[in-house]
Design a protein around this motif. Sequence first.
Motif, PDB file in Angstrom:
ATOM      1  N   ALA A  36       0.833  -1.203   0.000  1.00 34.79           N
ATOM      2  CA  ALA A  36       0.000   0.000   0.000  1.00 34.79           C
ATOM      3  C   ALA A  36       0.870   1.257   0.000  1.00 34.79           C
ATOM      4  N   LEU A  37       1.962   1.239   0.772  1.00 33.14           N
ATOM      5  CA  LEU A  37       2.866   2.382   0.797  1.00 33.14           C
ATOM      6  C   LEU A  37       3.540   2.600  -0.555  1.00 33.14           C
ATOM      7  N   ALA A  38       3.904   1.500  -1.211  1.00 29.94           N
ATOM      8  CA  ALA A  38       4.595   1.606  -2.498  1.00 29.94           C
ATOM      9  C   ALA A  38       3.751   2.317  -3.546  1.00 29.94           C
ATOM     10  N   GLU A  39       2.437   2.228  -3.413  1.00 28.09           N
ATOM     11  CA  GLU A  39       1.548   2.898  -4.352  1.00 28.09           C
ATOM     12  C   GLU A  39       1.499   4.404  -4.113  1.00 28.09           C
ATOM     13  N   GLN A  40       1.981   4.849  -2.954  1.00 30.30           N
ATOM     14  CA  GLN A  40       1.906   6.258  -2.600  1.00 30.30           C
ATOM     15  C   GLN A  40       3.257   6.964  -2.612  1.00 30.30           C
ATOM     16  N   LEU A  41       4.319   6.227  -2.308  1.00 33.19           N
ATOM     17  CA  LEU A  41       5.627   6.840  -2.132  1.00 33.19           C
ATOM     18  C   LEU A  41       6.381   7.004  -3.438  1.00 33.19           C
ATOM     19  N   GLU A  42       7.285   7.951  -3.451  1.00 30.48           N
ATOM     20  CA  GLU A  42       8.150   8.176  -4.599  1.00 30.48           C
ATOM     21  C   GLU A  42       9.431   7.360  -4.468  1.00 30.48           C
ATOM     22  N   LEU A  43      10.160   7.283  -5.559  1.00 23.63           N
ATOM     23  CA  LEU A  43      11.481   6.670  -5.533  1.00 23.63           C
ATOM     24  C   LEU A  43      12.424   7.548  -4.720  1.00 23.63           C
ATOM     25  N   PRO A  44      13.512   6.975  -4.194  1.00 22.39           N
ATOM     26  CA  PRO A  44      14.466   7.804  -3.435  1.00 22.39           C
ATOM     27  C   PRO A  44      15.067   8.889  -4.318  1.00 22.39           C
ATOM     28  N   LYS A  45      15.282  10.050  -3.730  1.00 25.20           N
ATOM     29  CA  LYS A  45      15.906  11.166  -4.444  1.00 25.20           C
ATOM     30  C   LYS A  45      17.406  11.091  -4.214  1.00 25.20           C
ATOM     31  N   LEU A  46      18.143  10.795  -5.264  1.00 28.05           N
ATOM     32  CA  LEU A  46      19.581  10.621  -5.173  1.00 28.05           C
ATOM     33  C   LEU A  46      20.306  11.834  -5.744  1.00 28.05           C
ATOM     34  N   GLU A  47      21.421  12.170  -5.129  1.00 32.29           N
ATOM     35  CA  GLU A  47      22.226  13.293  -5.578  1.00 32.29           C
ATOM     36  C   GLU A  47      22.710  13.075  -7.013  1.00 32.29           C
ATOM     37  N   LYS A  48      22.297  13.979  -7.918  1.00 33.26           N
ATOM     38  CA  LYS A  48      22.769  14.003  -9.312  1.00 33.26           C
ATOM     39  C   LYS A  48      22.533  12.683 -10.052  1.00 33.26           C
ATOM     40  N   THR A  49      21.512  11.943  -9.650  1.00 37.73           N
ATOM     41  CA  THR A  49      21.213  10.652 -10.279  1.00 37.73           C
ATOM     42  C   THR A  49      19.718  10.523 -10.491  1.00 37.73           C
ATOM     43  N   ARG A  50      19.313  10.192 -11.719  1.00 35.06           N
ATOM     44  CA  ARG A  50      17.904   9.954 -12.030  1.00 35.06           C
ATOM     45  C   ARG A  50      17.646   8.451 -11.973  1.00 35.06           C
ATOM     46  N   ILE A  51      17.342   7.963 -10.772  1.00 32.77           N
ATOM     47  CA  ILE A  51      17.129   6.531 -10.615  1.00 32.77           C
ATOM     48  C   ILE A  51      15.885   6.071 -11.376  1.00 32.77           C
ATOM     49  N   ASP A  52      14.954   6.997 -11.659  1.00 35.21           N
ATOM     50  CA  ASP A  52      13.761   6.624 -12.407  1.00 35.21           C
ATOM     51  C   ASP A  52      14.083   6.235 -13.844  1.00 35.21           C
ATOM     52  N   ARG A  53      15.294   6.566 -14.304  1.00 34.14           N
ATOM     53  CA  ARG A  53      15.725   6.166 -15.647  1.00 34.14           C
ATOM     54  C   ARG A  53      16.398   4.797 -15.645  1.00 34.14           C
ATOM     55  N   TRP A  54      16.618   4.236 -14.462  1.00 26.92           N
ATOM     56  CA  TRP A  54      17.187   2.901 -14.369  1.00 26.92           C
ATOM     57  C   TRP A  54      16.079   1.863 -14.548  1.00 26.92           C
ATOM     58  N   ASN A  55      16.485   0.643 -14.790  1.00 26.55           N
ATOM     59  CA  ASN A  55      15.513  -0.446 -14.857  1.00 26.55           C
ATOM     60  C   ASN A  55      15.237  -0.919 -13.435  1.00 26.55           C
ATOM     61  N   ILE A  56      14.184  -0.367 -12.823  1.00 28.87           N
ATOM     62  CA  ILE A  56      13.923  -0.648 -11.410  1.00 28.87           C
ATOM     63  C   ILE A  56      12.573  -1.329 -11.186  1.00 28.87           C
ATOM     64  N   ASN A  57      11.970  -1.846 -12.239  1.00 29.80           N
ATOM     65  CA  ASN A  57      10.662  -2.487 -12.090  1.00 29.80           C
ATOM     66  C   ASN A  57      10.704  -4.001 -12.209  1.00 29.80           C
ATOM     67  N   ALA A  58      11.862  -4.556 -12.523  1.00 27.31           N
ATOM     68  CA  ALA A  58      11.960  -5.996 -12.791  1.00 27.31           C
ATOM     69  C   ALA A  58      12.274  -6.757 -11.503  1.00 27.31           C
ATOM     70  N   TYR A  59      11.269  -6.962 -10.666  1.00 25.60           N
ATOM     71  CA  TYR A  59      11.469  -7.656  -9.399  1.00 25.60           C
ATOM     72  C   TYR A  59      11.286  -9.167  -9.517  1.00 25.60           C
ATOM     73  N   GLY A  60      10.729  -9.639 -10.619  1.00 22.85           N
ATOM     74  CA  GLY A  60      10.464 -11.062 -10.727  1.00 22.85           C
ATOM     75  C   GLY A  60       9.380 -11.491  -9.756  1.00 22.85           C
ATOM     76  N   SER A  61       9.257 -12.779  -9.544  1.00 19.29           N
ATOM     77  CA  SER A  61       8.269 -13.317  -8.611  1.00 19.29           C
ATOM     78  C   SER A  61       8.907 -14.423  -7.786  1.00 19.29           C
ATOM     79  N   TYR A  62       8.299 -14.729  -6.650  1.00 20.20           N
ATOM     80  CA  TYR A  62       8.862 -15.727  -5.749  1.00 20.20           C
ATOM     81  C   TYR A  62       8.877 -17.100  -6.397  1.00 20.20           C
ATOM     82  N   LYS A  63      10.031 -17.773  -6.326  1.00 20.33           N
ATOM     83  CA  LYS A  63      10.172 -19.139  -6.806  1.00 20.33           C
ATOM     84  C   LYS A  63      10.848 -19.971  -5.723  1.00 20.33           C
ATOM     85  N   LYS A  64      10.213 -21.033  -5.325  1.00 15.24           N
ATOM     86  CA  LYS A  64      10.800 -21.915  -4.326  1.00 15.24           C
ATOM     87  C   LYS A  64      12.036 -22.594  -4.898  1.00 15.24           C
TER      88      LYS A  64
END
Length: 431
Positions: A36-64
């Motif tokens: 629920a928090l992830a739907e509301q919060l922004e990405l971390p603000k990094l000094e001189k870095t646009r982390i939103d331009r990185w590939n940060i959505n590929a979390y995969g899924s749980y595999k035993k």
Amino acid sequence: MSIQTILPIDRNAVIELSRSKQEPEWMTNLRSEGLALAEQLELPKLEKTRIDRWNINAYGSYKKQAKIASIDELPEAAKGLSNPDNLIVQKNSGIVFNQTAEQLKQQGVIFTDLETALQEHADLVRPYFMKAVEANENQITALHSALWSGGIFVYVPKNVAVDIPLQALFITDDAEASFVPHIIIVAETNSSVTYVENFLSVGEGAPLVQSSIAEVYVKAGAKVSFASVHNMGDSITDVTYRRAILDQDSKIEWVVGEMNYGNSMSDITSILKGAGSDSDAKVICVGTNDQKLNLTTRAVHFGRSTTSDMITRAVMRDQSTAIINGITKIEKGATDANGQQTEKVLMLSPKARGDANPILLIDEDEVKAGHAASVGQVNPDQIHYLMSRGITKSEAQRLIIYGFLAPVVSKIPISNIEEQLQRLVERKLGQ
């Protein structure tokens, strides 16, 4: 401002997985709250870095993951990084190997994976999970609190000294499997422990986010040495938070080698709450190709007579970029605190970029604080001098680079980590 997460994560699946593992209800609730928090919060603000331009959505899924009987079954690249005594191995989403010496158990030391600790020691885990790093800090920490799996739990009782390093190995070889380990270390009063971890990727895969959090709690008079080496391929985006809370007269030693090939964000923070507490952080990194690095080392002084020292060395080649931040914060009332920091970046290519940002935030008068920072290329006069002594140009450059890294590498208290970092530096620099 709030944002809507675009991550394809099914809340019901996360909750069902938690319940299938028979996690305590409070952990299931924390996972749900994290999403629920992830739907509301922004990405971390990094000094001189646009982390939103990185590939940060590929979390995969749980595999035993299937268990292994011995470390001989590990991928070839992972062999030799650890010995089987006091070793826990996580592969992708789950723990595959767990071996603890009987001597530690007799001392009352708990060294196990976090999922097992939740089953057997939930009352010990709950006061510490996501307390040093909080879920509501940003979207990444919120997602971590929801998606973590595997992980490590270390508990050292009062007055117990653990003489043999505790080792953890984290391996990813499947980009479809989540890789989100959580580490908790609790060192009770007057105890001591050394923890060594390696992160490794095997093979070339699709993009994947490695999101790890380490929380270290160092009680009065205790000492923790925390060594971490990350060596993952260019398809892995590495986002790592390491944070320690120190009580009176306690000490933490950080030794971190950021040897990844993909984009990486590292945040190392020591919170010196108790009087006389001490933090010593040493970080090295090597950037190659078009890699982007953002590394922050931070010490926050609350207690009187606290000390912190931070040393970071970065070597950049090709078109790589490094933002190196050192932050010393001395709060009002932290009299006689002493905070020192040094950040240095060596660039081997005219297209490489390095920024060293020393920051002192002082709210108390009776303190000592200092910083040093430099960014530059290899000195041609040094190259010429060495060549005049019969040394080849490539060997001269190699000697200068190792001389540059020596203030960090030579002070690593664990010999096999020092040797490992030396090999990784050589490989990244193509030497």
